[in-house]
Scaffold this motif. Structure first.
Motif, PDB file in Angstrom:
ATOM      1  N   LEU A  72       0.829  -1.202   0.000  1.00 32.23           N
ATOM      2  CA  LEU A  72       0.000   0.000   0.000  1.00 32.23           C
ATOM      3  C   LEU A  72       0.864   1.253   0.000  1.00 32.23           C
ATOM      4  CD1 LEU A  72      -2.703   1.468   0.211  1.00 32.23           C
ATOM      5  CD2 LEU A  72      -2.625   1.096   2.697  1.00 32.23           C
ATOM      6  N   ILE A  73       1.900   1.270   0.813  1.00 35.85           N
ATOM      7  CA  ILE A  73       2.806   2.413   0.843  1.00 35.85           C
ATOM      8  C   ILE A  73       3.488   2.587  -0.510  1.00 35.85           C
ATOM      9  CG2 ILE A  73       4.970   3.279   1.831  1.00 35.85           C
ATOM     10  CD1 ILE A  73       4.076   1.971   4.496  1.00 35.85           C
ATOM     11  N   GLU A  74       3.998   1.497  -1.080  1.00 38.36           N
ATOM     12  CA  GLU A  74       4.693   1.568  -2.370  1.00 38.36           C
ATOM     13  C   GLU A  74       3.770   2.084  -3.470  1.00 38.36           C
ATOM     14  OE1 GLU A  74       6.603  -1.471  -5.715  1.00 38.36           O
ATOM     15  OE2 GLU A  74       6.362  -2.140  -3.638  1.00 38.36           O
ATOM     16  N   PHE A  75       2.571   1.516  -3.566  1.00 40.19           N
ATOM     17  CA  PHE A  75       1.640   1.907  -4.631  1.00 40.19           C
ATOM     18  C   PHE A  75       1.168   3.353  -4.460  1.00 40.19           C
ATOM     19  CE2 PHE A  75       0.118  -2.795  -4.893  1.00 40.19           C
ATOM     20  CZ  PHE A  75       1.314  -3.135  -5.491  1.00 40.19           C
ATOM     21  N   THR A  76       0.930   3.747  -3.213  1.00 37.00           N
ATOM     22  CA  THR A  76       0.416   5.093  -2.970  1.00 37.00           C
ATOM     23  C   THR A  76       1.489   6.148  -3.213  1.00 37.00           C
ATOM     24  OG1 THR A  76      -1.091   4.160  -1.314  1.00 37.00           O
ATOM     25  CG2 THR A  76      -0.859   6.546  -1.364  1.00 37.00           C
ATOM     26  N   ILE A  77       2.722   5.859  -2.858  1.00 32.64           N
ATOM     27  CA  ILE A  77       3.812   6.787  -3.152  1.00 32.64           C
ATOM     28  C   ILE A  77       3.955   6.972  -4.663  1.00 32.64           C
ATOM     29  CG2 ILE A  77       6.329   7.029  -3.128  1.00 32.64           C
ATOM     30  CD1 ILE A  77       6.323   5.954  -0.284  1.00 32.64           C
ATOM     31  N   ALA A  78       3.822   5.877  -5.407  1.00 37.65           N
ATOM     32  CA  ALA A  78       3.885   5.971  -6.874  1.00 37.65           C
ATOM     33  C   ALA A  78       2.749   6.845  -7.402  1.00 37.65           C
ATOM     34  CB  ALA A  78       3.822   4.581  -7.489  1.00 37.65           C
ATOM     35  N   ALA A  79       1.557   6.687  -6.831  1.00 39.44           N
ATOM     36  CA  ALA A  79       0.427   7.524  -7.242  1.00 39.44           C
ATOM     37  C   ALA A  79       0.675   8.979  -6.889  1.00 39.44           C
ATOM     38  CB  ALA A  79      -0.853   7.030  -6.576  1.00 39.44           C
ATOM     39  N   GLU A  80       1.265   9.203  -5.724  1.00 38.74           N
ATOM     40  CA  GLU A  80       1.581  10.569  -5.306  1.00 38.74           C
ATOM     41  C   GLU A  80       2.596  11.205  -6.242  1.00 38.74           C
ATOM     42  OE1 GLU A  80       2.852  12.758  -1.145  1.00 38.74           O
ATOM     43  OE2 GLU A  80       3.804  10.857  -1.671  1.00 38.74           O
TER      44      GLU A  80
END
Length: 202
Positions: A182-190
C-alpha cells in the motif's frame, strides 16, 4: 456474483444501482438468504453490462445492509466481509455464479503499528493532493475503524489507486505485505500527481 469495474475491500461500503434483469433475479434469490450476501470480482476485460466479460478470480463477499426499490431498478448498499477466490465459474442461468474458497483473514501484530502509521500518513497525504485535481470519493480526514485489521483494509480502500494496484492489495497474504505494498503503490500515485508538465511553446 457481481462482476464490477472496481475492487471491493473488506470493511468498505459498496453502493449499486441494479437494473439488469439477470441481476434483479439474482437479488430476489439473495434476499431469501440470511445473511443476504453476494460475491464481487473485478472485471479484467469487457464491461459489466450485458455479460461476456473476463474476470479476476480474487474477490470479496459483500453483505447487503440497505435496500431501496424504484420503478425499474433497485439501489442497495453492501459492505465487504471476507475475501474469496473463485474455484470455478458456473453456467450463467441466468446470472453469474461460481464456487469459491475463502482466503484466511489477516492477522494483526502490534509490531506493525509503525508501518500502519506510515501507510496512513502516505494515504491521507495523497488523498489531499488528489483532491486538488479532482473530486475524490473519500476525504483525507476520514475516520477509520478502531479495529486494526479493518483500518488497514479501509486505508487500502480509500487510497487513490487504480484497479490493478487494488487487486494486488486484495491478494495480500499478510497485514505486513498489505501495508508495505500500500505504501509503495500510494507513493507511486503521489509521484504521478506531482509531475509538473513543462509549459507548451506557442
Amino acid at each position: 456474483m457481481f462482476p464490477l469495474g472496481s475492487v471491493l475491500f473488506p470493511f468498505m461500503p459498496l453502493q449499486l444501482r441494479v437494473f439488469e434483469e439477470r441481476y434483479l433475479t439474482m437479488l430476489s434469490h439473495i434476499l431469501e438468504l440470511d445473511p443476504a450476501e453476494f460475491g464481487v470480482v473485478l472485471i479484467e476485460r469487457g464491461q459489466e453490462v450485458g455479460g461476456g466479460e473476463q474476470r479476476f478470480s480474487t474477490g470479496t463477499v459483500a453483505q447487503i445492509i440497505e435496500l431501496d426499490t424504484d420503478e425499474g431498478f433497485v439501489t442497495l448498499v453492501a459492505v465487504g466481509e471476507r475475501r474469496v477466490v473463485v474455484g470455478e465459474w458456473l453456467a450463467e442461468d441466468p446470472y453469474p455464479a461460481a464456487t469459491v474458497r475463502e482466503l484466511p483473514e489477516l492477522q494483526w501484530d502490534a509490531a506493525l503499528e509503525s508501518l500502519r502509521d506510515d501507510a496512513e500518513l502516505v494515504v491521507r497525504r495523497t488523498l489531499a493532493l488528489a483532491a486538488e485535481y479532482s473530486l475524490q470519493q473519500w476525504p483525507p480526514d476520514l475516520v477509520l475503524s478502531e479495529d486494526p485489521v479493518a483500518a488497514v483494509w479501509q486505508l487500502a480502500g480509500i487510497s487513490p489507486l487504480g484497479p490493478i494496484d487494488q487487486i494486488a492489495l486484495l491478494r495480500a497474504e499478510t497485514a505486513e505485505q498489505l501495508l508495505t505494498d500500500l505504501i509503495e503503490f500510494t507513493i507511486a500515485a503521489e509521484e504521478a500527481l506531482n509531475i509538473t508538465w513543462p509549459d507548451e511553446e506557442v
